[in-house]
Design an enzyme around this catalytic site. Structure first.
Site, PDB file in Angstrom:
ATOM      1  N   GLY A  70       0.042   4.332   0.134  1.00 42.95           N
ATOM      2  CA  GLY A  70      -0.408   5.316   1.114  1.00 42.95           C
ATOM      3  C   GLY A  70       0.159   5.034   2.492  1.00 42.95           C
TER       4      GLY A  70
ATOM      5  N   ASN B 238       0.838  -1.196   0.000  1.00 45.86           N
ATOM      6  CA  ASN B 238       0.000   0.000   0.000  1.00 45.86           C
ATOM      7  C   ASN B 238       0.876   1.249   0.000  1.00 45.86           C
ATOM      8  OD1 ASN B 238      -1.637   2.230   0.981  1.00 45.86           O
ATOM      9  ND2 ASN B 238      -3.184   0.731   1.527  1.00 45.86           N
TER      10      ASN B 238
ATOM     11  N   GLY C 249      -8.004   3.811   0.815  1.00 43.54           N
ATOM     12  CA  GLY C 249      -8.920   2.895   1.490  1.00 43.54           C
ATOM     13  C   GLY C 249     -10.273   3.510   1.781  1.00 43.54           C
TER      14      GLY C 249
ATOM     15  N   ASP D  10      -1.130  -3.564  10.432  1.00 36.91           N
ATOM     16  CA  ASP D  10      -2.424  -4.006   9.945  1.00 36.91           C
ATOM     17  C   ASP D  10      -3.495  -3.112  10.533  1.00 36.91           C
ATOM     18  OD1 ASP D  10      -3.313  -6.500   8.289  1.00 36.91           O
ATOM     19  OD2 ASP D  10      -1.350  -7.015   9.129  1.00 36.91           O
TER      20      ASP D  10
END
Length: 203
Positions: A17, A15, A157, A81
């Protein structure tokens, strides 16, 4: 002084970001944040069947450590996470947030909540840093609500449908710049927890 032993920090993520947020946070502490790559690719790691973000993060960091030992490099390893837990959906999508987003998108979440009055939700983050000697854990939670439409194009997201508590104008993360988001961010809180523990360790 930070990171006196280890300067490089390898972040296991695909990811962009998340990588940018971690770089923004850790680089002022003396770490050079890089994406964890094997032969130029982000390695695929398995996830346990668990409702716990911590269990998932530990499983990933252990797999990353095993891969790291094969590379002969000198660096710390970082795994993070996060999940969106919606009150009226019994915590869904939770630990499966990334896969659910890929399957149904933001519109799918909004459709599931089209008749929902209670729109409370929270982002949770679990970060794990392997210093080379030990694991350091950080957790963060950001309460807020799910908006009725997507708002903003910043972040990534679920950011465009989540408005954090304390944001008086009702803006979503997707409408905030990086600095504004960090003032509320679950990920920022998890990273701050890591930083405080690094202080105690003298790293």
């Amino acid at each position: 002084m930070y990171a006196t032993v280890v300067k490089r920090l390898l972040f296991l993520t695909g990811n962009a970001g998340k990588l940018a947020e971690a770089s923004h946070f850790f680089e002022p502490l003396g770490y050079q944040v890089e994406q964890f790559l094997i032969d130029g690719e982000v390695p695929i790691v398995g996830e346990p069947q668990s409702d716990s973000l911590k269990d998932v993060a530990i499983a990933k960091i252990e797999q990353a450590k095993a891969l790291f030992n094969q590379t002969g490099q000198d660096a710390a390893i970082f795994v993070e996470d996060a999940g969106l837990f919606i009150d009226e959906l019994s915590g869904f999508p939770g630990v499966n947030s990334a896969s659910v987003l890929n399957q149904i998108g933001l519109s799918g979440i909004l459709n599931l909540m089209s008749e929902t009055i209670n729109r409370g939700a929270e982002f949770r983050a679990q970060a794990v840093l392997f210093t080379g000697d030990e694991l350091v854990f950080g957790e963060g939670v950001c309460r807020g609500s799910i908006t009725s439409e997507t708002l903003g194009e910043s972040g990534f997201g679920y950011d465009p449908i989540f408005s954090p508590e304390g944001e008086d104008s009702g803006r979503t993360f997707g409408q905030m710049n990086k600095t504004e988001k960090e003032a509320f961010s679950h990920r920022g809180k998890a990273l701050e927890s890591i930083k405080k523990q690094l202080d105690l360790l003298g790293r």
